[in-house]
Motif scaffolding. Structure first.
Motif, PDB file in Angstrom:
ATOM      1  N   CYS A  65     -46.349 -16.836  -7.742  1.00 55.51           N
ATOM      2  CA  CYS A  65     -47.321 -17.450  -7.446  1.00 55.51           C
ATOM      3  C   CYS A  65     -48.804 -16.840  -7.325  1.00 55.51           C
ATOM      4  O   CYS A  65     -49.849 -17.262  -7.778  1.00 55.51           O
ATOM      5  CB  CYS A  65     -47.227 -18.495  -6.174  1.00 55.51           C
ATOM      6  SG  CYS A  65     -45.985 -19.400  -6.264  1.00 55.51           S
ATOM      7  N   TYR A  66     -48.781 -15.515  -6.931  1.00 56.28           N
ATOM      8  CA  TYR A  66     -49.993 -14.947  -6.645  1.00 56.28           C
ATOM      9  C   TYR A  66     -50.523 -14.652  -7.920  1.00 56.28           C
ATOM     10  O   TYR A  66     -51.717 -14.398  -8.252  1.00 56.28           O
ATOM     11  CB  TYR A  66     -49.661 -13.703  -5.746  1.00 56.28           C
ATOM     12  CG  TYR A  66     -50.870 -12.757  -5.414  1.00 56.28           C
ATOM     13  CD1 TYR A  66     -51.657 -12.915  -4.374  1.00 56.28           C
ATOM     14  CD2 TYR A  66     -51.246 -11.768  -6.094  1.00 56.28           C
ATOM     15  CE1 TYR A  66     -52.617 -12.100  -3.941  1.00 56.28           C
ATOM     16  CE2 TYR A  66     -52.315 -10.951  -5.968  1.00 56.28           C
ATOM     17  CZ  TYR A  66     -53.045 -11.264  -4.752  1.00 56.28           C
ATOM     18  OH  TYR A  66     -54.234 -10.454  -4.331  1.00 56.28           O
ATOM     19  N   ASP A  67     -49.543 -14.189  -9.070  1.00 55.80           N
ATOM     20  CA  ASP A  67     -49.910 -13.673 -10.487  1.00 55.80           C
ATOM     21  C   ASP A  67     -50.482 -15.059 -10.765  1.00 55.80           C
ATOM     22  O   ASP A  67     -51.659 -14.656 -11.630  1.00 55.80           O
ATOM     23  CB  ASP A  67     -48.643 -13.531 -11.287  1.00 55.80           C
ATOM     24  CG  ASP A  67     -48.248 -12.111 -11.161  1.00 55.80           C
ATOM     25  OD1 ASP A  67     -48.961 -11.256 -10.448  1.00 55.80           O
ATOM     26  OD2 ASP A  67     -47.419 -11.494 -11.449  1.00 55.80           O
ATOM     27  N   LEU A  68     -49.960 -16.209 -10.991  1.00 56.06           N
ATOM     28  CA  LEU A  68     -50.434 -17.317 -11.462  1.00 56.06           C
ATOM     29  C   LEU A  68     -51.985 -17.653 -10.976  1.00 56.06           C
ATOM     30  O   LEU A  68     -52.839 -18.363 -11.594  1.00 56.06           O
ATOM     31  CB  LEU A  68     -49.601 -18.523 -11.215  1.00 56.06           C
ATOM     32  CG  LEU A  68     -48.250 -18.441 -11.997  1.00 56.06           C
ATOM     33  CD1 LEU A  68     -47.493 -19.558 -11.611  1.00 56.06           C
ATOM     34  CD2 LEU A  68     -48.434 -18.504 -13.590  1.00 56.06           C
ATOM     35  N   GLN A  69     -52.056 -17.308  -9.494  1.00 61.33           N
ATOM     36  CA  GLN A  69     -53.328 -17.731  -8.905  1.00 61.33           C
ATOM     37  C   GLN A  69     -54.465 -16.875  -9.255  1.00 61.33           C
ATOM     38  O   GLN A  69     -55.639 -17.045  -9.558  1.00 61.33           O
ATOM     39  CB  GLN A  69     -53.310 -17.544  -7.653  1.00 61.33           C
ATOM     40  CG  GLN A  69     -53.342 -19.143  -6.749  1.00 61.33           C
ATOM     41  CD  GLN A  69     -53.499 -18.790  -5.243  1.00 61.33           C
ATOM     42  OE1 GLN A  69     -53.332 -17.748  -4.663  1.00 61.33           O
ATOM     43  NE2 GLN A  69     -53.964 -19.792  -4.641  1.00 61.33           N
ATOM     44  N   HIS A  70     -54.112 -15.648  -9.691  1.00 57.25           N
ATOM     45  CA  HIS A  70     -55.056 -14.262  -9.680  1.00 57.25           C
ATOM     46  C   HIS A  70     -55.041 -13.864 -11.315  1.00 57.25           C
ATOM     47  O   HIS A  70     -55.732 -12.801 -11.550  1.00 57.25           O
ATOM     48  CB  HIS A  70     -54.957 -13.092  -8.948  1.00 57.25           C
ATOM     49  CG  HIS A  70     -55.006 -13.640  -7.532  1.00 57.25           C
ATOM     50  ND1 HIS A  70     -54.005 -14.201  -6.719  1.00 57.25           N
ATOM     51  CD2 HIS A  70     -56.048 -13.351  -6.658  1.00 57.25           C
ATOM     52  CE1 HIS A  70     -54.517 -14.370  -5.369  1.00 57.25           C
ATOM     53  NE2 HIS A  70     -55.640 -13.988  -5.358  1.00 57.25           N
ATOM     54  N   VAL A  71     -54.429 -14.580 -12.240  1.00 54.74           N
ATOM     55  CA  VAL A  71     -54.397 -14.125 -13.513  1.00 54.74           C
ATOM     56  C   VAL A  71     -55.868 -14.224 -14.255  1.00 54.74           C
ATOM     57  O   VAL A  71     -56.381 -15.207 -13.996  1.00 54.74           O
ATOM     58  CB  VAL A  71     -53.395 -14.845 -14.525  1.00 54.74           C
ATOM     59  CG1 VAL A  71     -53.816 -16.374 -14.431  1.00 54.74           C
ATOM     60  CG2 VAL A  71     -53.076 -14.101 -15.607  1.00 54.74           C
ATOM     61  N   GLY A  72     -56.251 -13.246 -15.151  1.00 54.52           N
ATOM     62  CA  GLY A  72     -57.385 -13.106 -15.420  1.00 54.52           C
ATOM     63  C   GLY A  72     -57.900 -14.101 -16.344  1.00 54.52           C
ATOM     64  O   GLY A  72     -59.027 -14.850 -16.456  1.00 54.52           O
ATOM     65  N   GLY A  73     -57.092 -14.513 -17.478  1.00 57.62           N
ATOM     66  CA  GLY A  73     -57.398 -15.623 -18.512  1.00 57.62           C
ATOM     67  C   GLY A  73     -57.661 -16.793 -18.050  1.00 57.62           C
ATOM     68  O   GLY A  73     -58.455 -17.475 -18.278  1.00 57.62           O
ATOM     69  N   ILE A  74     -56.461 -17.332 -17.223  1.00 57.95           N
ATOM     70  CA  ILE A  74     -56.637 -18.640 -16.491  1.00 57.95           C
ATOM     71  C   ILE A  74     -57.745 -18.520 -15.396  1.00 57.95           C
ATOM     72  O   ILE A  74     -58.375 -19.522 -15.183  1.00 57.95           O
ATOM     73  CB  ILE A  74     -55.231 -18.747 -15.605  1.00 57.95           C
ATOM     74  CG1 ILE A  74     -54.204 -18.971 -16.947  1.00 57.95           C
ATOM     75  CG2 ILE A  74     -55.317 -20.316 -15.167  1.00 57.95           C
ATOM     76  CD1 ILE A  74     -52.875 -19.239 -16.343  1.00 57.95           C
ATOM     77  N   GLY A  75     -58.138 -17.308 -14.681  1.00 62.13           N
ATOM     78  CA  GLY A  75     -58.911 -17.463 -13.620  1.00 62.13           C
ATOM     79  C   GLY A  75     -60.563 -17.631 -14.232  1.00 62.13           C
ATOM     80  O   GLY A  75     -61.259 -18.339 -13.594  1.00 62.13           O
ATOM     81  N   THR A  76     -60.842 -17.080 -15.535  1.00 64.52           N
ATOM     82  CA  THR A  76     -62.079 -17.247 -16.172  1.00 64.52           C
ATOM     83  C   THR A  76     -62.324 -18.870 -16.619  1.00 64.52           C
ATOM     84  O   THR A  76     -63.137 -19.373 -16.410  1.00 64.52           O
ATOM     85  CB  THR A  76     -62.406 -16.226 -17.078  1.00 64.52           C
ATOM     86  OG1 THR A  76     -61.233 -16.442 -18.186  1.00 64.52           O
ATOM     87  CG2 THR A  76     -62.287 -14.976 -16.701  1.00 64.52           C
ATOM     88  N   ALA A  77     -61.145 -19.210 -17.196  1.00 59.03           N
ATOM     89  CA  ALA A  77     -61.164 -20.710 -17.397  1.00 59.03           C
ATOM     90  C   ALA A  77     -61.480 -21.428 -16.195  1.00 59.03           C
ATOM     91  O   ALA A  77     -62.150 -22.549 -16.175  1.00 59.03           O
ATOM     92  CB  ALA A  77     -59.880 -21.206 -18.090  1.00 59.03           C
ATOM     93  N   LEU A  78     -60.700 -21.285 -15.233  1.00 63.99           N
ATOM     94  CA  LEU A  78     -60.900 -22.004 -13.970  1.00 63.99           C
ATOM     95  C   LEU A  78     -62.285 -21.905 -13.299  1.00 63.99           C
ATOM     96  O   LEU A  78     -62.984 -22.763 -12.872  1.00 63.99           O
ATOM     97  CB  LEU A  78     -59.621 -21.536 -12.846  1.00 63.99           C
ATOM     98  CG  LEU A  78     -58.316 -21.662 -12.969  1.00 63.99           C
ATOM     99  CD1 LEU A  78     -57.552 -21.120 -11.867  1.00 63.99           C
ATOM    100  CD2 LEU A  78     -58.242 -23.188 -13.005  1.00 63.99           C
ATOM    101  N   GLY A  79     -62.915 -20.633 -13.516  1.00 68.03           N
ATOM    102  CA  GLY A  79     -64.198 -20.213 -12.991  1.00 68.03           C
ATOM    103  C   GLY A  79     -65.278 -21.384 -13.592  1.00 68.03           C
ATOM    104  O   GLY A  79     -66.422 -21.871 -13.211  1.00 68.03           O
TER     105      GLY A  79
END
Length: 419
Positions: free
Chosen positions: A326-340
């Motif tokens: 879950c920590y990986d899914l929360q902090h992954v770079g590709g998804i993180g930029t999309a989330l931002g």
């Protein structure tokens, strides 16, 4: 001739009294149906008073299904309450200038202290399922103390307080996460400014010292709190009250049966109709089931290896693996930029908070520090304790490094939207 006659008469009189009480009641009970009721009314007066002490304590044990129901009810309620207490204490102990930045440390210490108190206490559950031990104390002899500890572990309220509250108030997986974050220099530090300044980089030697600091402070303080809790129970022994058995059976057990399943049903309703903060609802939904998993796995596996509590070990490792994913899914770079880029999208924000709820509720309730340090302190030989403790930390940290480190040291972590 008089002395022998006197001895004979004395022997006869000595032989008569033991048989007289045995014969007369049998005749009265046997002739009860043959004689008229009027002639037997006077002797029945003392006989009718005998069933009253038998009915007064109500010593009939609960059925197996009722015991299981009340045990699960206490686990549901105290698992939710323990997890919320842990999150609240973490928020209280994470502030600018805090001497310890690992917020879960104080929850682990508090849960271990309570676990030590409940393990050593001899008064709270003295009326062991209504057994007539009100005048005797479990510390009178070793056998009574062992019997008290054995019977105490079968009481639903005791299981709810130890396995439910103390187990969910502490978290082994969060402890391993803090070790990993200390190793990678990613521990979050409280800052008075709205935006935290970037954490200065450090070399590998300092990171290793930070790893040792988190391990030693958590294990040492938790073990110390467990021992202090047991000493506190002994010191407060003269003034510690006792749960009345009849009150617990008649009122407390049904009340927590209603509260426990009612709270879980309320969490289900919150998941269907989300409130303003979805994080708490998903955590509450997952807590009781993870507590059940830890409880039943401990019952099934801990007795297989007396020198290595296998059930607690499996649950702690499993919860740590889920938290790392879950920590990986929360902090992954590709998804993180999309989330931002689309932070205003409520569905993406909710997904991030669902992951946080799984980490706080699912993993936090499935893993436990209080039971772990109690097992470290209670194993028969010290080398078993050192082996069990080192293997637990090494295996859990190894899985976290493989799952989370492979992402953090290649793609890099980003700040989650719900962070």
């Amino acid at each position: 001739m008089t002395p022998p006659d006197r001895d004979a008469t004395l022997s006869e009189t000595r032989a008569v009294p033991p048989t007289a009480p045995d014969v007369s009641p049998r005749r009265s009970w046997a002739a009860e149906d043959a004689l008229p009721p009027t002639s037997e009314k006077p002797p029945e007066a003392p006989v009718e008073s005998t069933p009253q002490p038998r009915d007064e304590p109500v010593l009939q044990p609960l059925s197996h299904k009722a015991t299981q129901f009340y045990t699960l009810s206490y686990l549901v309620f105290f698992s939710i309450f323990g997890t919320l207490a842990r999150l609240g204490l973490q928020a209280l102990t994470f502030y600018p200038g805090a001497p310890v930045v690992t917020g879960v440390l104080w929850a682990n210490v508090g849960g271990s202290l309570l676990m030590g108190f409940f393990l050593e206490d001899k008064n709270l559950f003295r009326e062991e399922w209504g057994s007539p031990t009100a005048n005797s104390h479990p510390s009178d002899n070793n056998e009574a103390a062992k019997q008290h500890k054995t019977v105490k572990k079968t009481i639903p309220l005791y299981i709810g307080l130890t396995t439910g509250f103390c187990g969910c108030f502490t978290s082994f997986s969060s402890f391993i996460r803090d070790i990993f974050l200390a190793l990678t220099n990613d521990l979050s530090t409280p800052s008075p400014s709205p935006s935290n300044d970037p954490i200065p980089s450090r070399n590998g030697g300092y990171s290793f010292m930070a790893l040792l600091a988190v391990i030693l402070t958590t294990v040492a303080l938790s073990l110390g709190a467990l021992i202090f809790g047991s000493h506190l129970a002994l010191a407060l022994d003269p003034i510690t009250p006792t749960f009345p058995f009849r009150f617990t059976r008649r009122y407390l057990d049904p009340l927590f049966g209603l509260l426990g399943w009612g709270c879980w049903l309320g969490a289900v309703f919150l998941a269907i109709w989300p409130p303003r903060s979805p994080q708490s609802r998903h955590g509450s939904l997952a807590r009781p089931s993870r507590c059940f998993l830890r409880f039943y796995l401990s019952l099934a596996l801990n007795a297989r290896l007396p020198a290595f509590p296998l059930g607690t070990f499996v649950v702690n490792i499993f919860g740590t693996i889920i938290l790392a994913m879950c920590y990986d899914l929360q902090h992954v770079g590709g998804i993180g930029t999309a989330l931002g880029a689309v932070a205003a999208t409520s569905s993406i924000l909710t997904s991030c908070q669902v992951l946080q709820g799984v980490m706080d509720g699912f993993c936090g309730s499935a893993t436990t520090i209080s039971t772990w340090v109690a097992e470290l302190n209670g194993l028969s030989k010290r080398r078993y304790s050192y082996f069990y403790g080192l293997v637990s930390v090494a295996v859990a940290l190894g899985f976290f490094v493989i799952l989370a480190g492979s992402l953090g040291w290649t793609k890099g972590f980003v700040e989650p939207v719900c962070g």
